[in-house]
Design an enzyme around this catalytic site. Structure first.
Site, PDB file in Angstrom:
ATOM      1  N   GLU A 183      -9.605   6.996   3.736  1.00  9.12           N
ATOM      2  CA  GLU A 183     -10.521   6.085   4.410  1.00  9.12           C
ATOM      3  C   GLU A 183      -9.724   4.834   4.744  1.00  9.12           C
ATOM      4  O   GLU A 183      -8.717   4.550   4.098  1.00  9.12           O
ATOM      5  CB  GLU A 183     -11.686   5.717   3.484  1.00  9.12           C
ATOM      6  CG  GLU A 183     -11.393   4.624   2.443  1.00  9.12           C
ATOM      7  CD  GLU A 183     -10.375   5.011   1.370  1.00  9.12           C
ATOM      8  OE1 GLU A 183     -10.209   6.212   1.127  1.00  9.12           O
ATOM      9  OE2 GLU A 183      -9.749   4.086   0.790  1.00  9.12           O
ATOM     10  N   LYS A 190       0.811  -1.227   0.000  1.00  7.93           N
ATOM     11  CA  LYS A 190       0.000   0.000   0.000  1.00  7.93           C
ATOM     12  C   LYS A 190       0.843   1.276   0.000  1.00  7.93           C
ATOM     13  O   LYS A 190       0.451   2.287  -0.562  1.00  7.93           O
ATOM     14  CB  LYS A 190      -0.965   0.001   1.179  1.00  7.93           C
ATOM     15  CG  LYS A 190      -2.101  -1.006   0.989  1.00  7.93           C
ATOM     16  CD  LYS A 190      -3.284  -0.701   1.836  1.00  7.93           C
ATOM     17  CE  LYS A 190      -4.455  -1.576   1.454  1.00  7.93           C
ATOM     18  NZ  LYS A 190      -4.235  -3.005   1.802  1.00  7.93           N
ATOM     19  N   SER A 219       1.677  -9.815  -1.214  1.00  6.46           N
ATOM     20  CA  SER A 219       1.276  -8.411  -1.044  1.00  6.46           C
ATOM     21  C   SER A 219       1.584  -7.857   0.341  1.00  6.46           C
ATOM     22  O   SER A 219       1.775  -6.653   0.492  1.00  6.46           O
ATOM     23  CB  SER A 219      -0.209  -8.242  -1.358  1.00  6.46           C
ATOM     24  OG  SER A 219      -1.001  -9.095  -0.555  1.00  6.46           O
TER      25      SER A 219
HETATM   26  C1  PLP Z   1      -5.137  -4.001   1.415  1.00  2.00           C
HETATM   27  C2  PLP Z   1      -4.434  -5.255   1.101  1.00  2.00           C
HETATM   28  C3  PLP Z   1      -4.817  -6.078   0.019  1.00  2.00           C
HETATM   29  C4  PLP Z   1      -6.011  -5.806  -0.833  1.00  2.00           C
HETATM   30  O1  PLP Z   1      -5.971  -4.630  -1.572  1.00  2.00           O
HETATM   31  P1  PLP Z   1      -5.694  -4.616  -3.156  1.00  2.00           P
HETATM   32  O2  PLP Z   1      -6.014  -3.227  -3.541  1.00  2.00           O
HETATM   33  O3  PLP Z   1      -6.626  -5.624  -3.776  1.00  2.00           O
HETATM   34  O4  PLP Z   1      -4.285  -4.975  -3.351  1.00  2.00           O
HETATM   35  C5  PLP Z   1      -4.063  -7.202  -0.254  1.00  2.00           C
HETATM   36  N1  PLP Z   1      -3.005  -7.550   0.516  1.00  2.00           N
HETATM   37  C6  PLP Z   1      -2.621  -6.802   1.569  1.00  2.00           C
HETATM   38  C7  PLP Z   1      -1.450  -7.239   2.376  1.00  2.00           C
HETATM   39  C8  PLP Z   1      -3.317  -5.629   1.904  1.00  2.00           C
HETATM   40  O5  PLP Z   1      -2.924  -4.895   2.955  1.00  2.00           O
END
Ligand code: PLP
Length: 396
Positions: free
Chosen positions: A116, A94, A382
């Site tokens: 948000e 993020k 992610s």
């Molecule tokens: C917020 C988040 C997501 C989901 O958000 P996307 O916009 O779909 O990437 C996925 N993995 C993690 C670790 C997150 O914090």
């Protein structure tokens, strides 16, 4: 090496029939200003240099592309590589978007940042960047989420952000987003609104995608260095869709197979899931036309996933387009399968993934049998799992 013929959103901000700017009149001007500023700045050399420096020296980019030797052995099929967004400062992808947008805000002369947040991950990333740049930071968060995510609320406050509890609706992410939009309508003059995923009205889905595309750009370079060829598969989880599109975008015109995994929660045959692209139909929500989970009357439904970051009734409009054009495939896995995947990656690789990420990993059990040992697959890790330890412990 990959022919870049991919269409940008059209002049109305649409990806095919999705996207657009479905907002109150008062927001059209600030959105147009944002688009103009962004299109100018994205090719401005001082902007590029400053963002590049932040990415390297603050976030810790480039993140590694790690060969998952034991996970590969476990399935005995295609070689599995992990793109390590879990190693970014603040523990997830993020921050890539937030730093880009903070720089935009700085160049636009905005002094106040609003955001948000649902689980608090985007709020924490925003509070982090605001602290770094000395900007006022206001984060809207549903009361239910504030109760569920106390450590993240504390993190934001520690970094000087004001967290405003939202008491309307289900008191979760979509209500917090509505409040943030309301704030922006009133204060657009001095305020920049940082949206946390590839959602909302144009130009946000394009801007967020471009800042997250660094994931795919690095992956392309790294895999060429290691394997001297493109991967066969790219795999990522999809909430709003920013980490997925970030990985996929530089490969969009290649024939690399791209797969996005949504949350099937307690099962697609229940109402407790958030598999928007699998079970939704198109509608208009939070400024965009996209697939949505709706009830019989077309009202946006309450949705559910064990992973707070996937718990969203919509999805980025570009994903709706990519699905309809058959450029990306979308599937879903349940809470249970995600928990099993947390255990699998932890035990085979010593990497505890976020519950969101675990959804992508869980799909390997369906995908790997169809692959061969000459093939290569990249999963986007992610985020890291520390934030989810309590949830996983309770579940087990
Ligand atoms: C917020 C988040 C997501 C989901 O958000 P996307 O916009 O779909 O990437 C996925 N993995 C993690 C670790 C997150 O914090």
């Amino acid at each position: 090496m990959i022919k870049q013929t991919y269409q940008q959103p059209d002049s109305k901000g649409k990806f095919g029939r999705f996207g657009g700017m479905f907002v109150p009149e008062t927001l059209i001007t600030p959105l147009k200003h944002l688009e103009e500023a962004y299109l100018k700045l994205k090719d401005d050399s001082s902007f590029i240099t400053e963002l590049d420096k932040l990415n390297r020296e603050y976030t810790g980019r480039p993140t590694p592309l790690t060969f998952a030797e034991r996970l590969t052995e476990y399935f005995g099929k295609a070689k599995i590589y992990l793109k390590r967004e879990d190693l970014c400062h603040t523990g997830a992808h993020k921050i890539n978007n937030v730093l880009g947008q903070i720089l935009l805000a700085k160049y636009l002369g905005k002094k106040r940042i609003i955001a948000e947040t649902g689980a608090g991950q985007h709020g924490v990333a925003t509070a982090t960047a605001c602290a770094k740049f000395g900007l006022q930071c206001v984060v809207y968060m549903g009361e239910t989420d504030i109760e569920r995510q106390k450590p993240n609320v504390f993190r934001m406050k520690l970094m000087g952000a004001e967290v405003i509890p939202v008491k309307s609706g289900s008191r979760t992410l979509k209500d917090a987003t509505n409040e943030a939009i309301r704030d922006w309508v009133t204060n657009a003059e001095d305020t920049h609104y940082i949206i946390g995923s590839v959602v909302g009205p144009h130009p946000y889905p394009m801007i967020v995608r471009d800042f997250q595309a660094i994931i795919g750009k690095e992956t392309l370079e790294q895999i060429m260095k290691k394997e001297n060829r493109l991967p066969d598969y790219l795999l990522a989880c999809v909430g709003g869709g920013s980490n997925a599109i970030g990985l996929f975008f530089p490969f969009i015109n290649s024939n690399v197979k791209k797969i996005g995994i949504e949350a099937a929660g307690k099962g697609l045959d229940t109402d407790e899931h958030c598999a928007t692209l699998t079970k939704g139909r198109d509608g208009i929500f939070q400024g965009m036309k996209t697939y949505l989970l709706q009830d019989y009357y077309g009202q946006v439904r309450e949705v559910y996933s064990i992973s707070a970051g996937l718990d969203y009734p919509g999805v980025g409009p570009e994903h709706s387009f990519l699905k309809e054009e058959n450029l990306v495939e979308y599937y879903s896995v349940t809470d249970n399968e995600a928990i099993e995947a947390v255990k699998l990656l932890s035990k085979t690789e010593g990497i505890i993934p976020a519950l969101e990420t675990a959804h992508a990993i869980a799909y390997l059990k369906y995908l790997m049998p169809k692959t061969s040992s000459e093939q290569i697959l990249v999963i986007n890790i992610s985020g890291r799992g520390d934030k989810d330890l309590n949830t996983v412990m309770e579940y087990l």
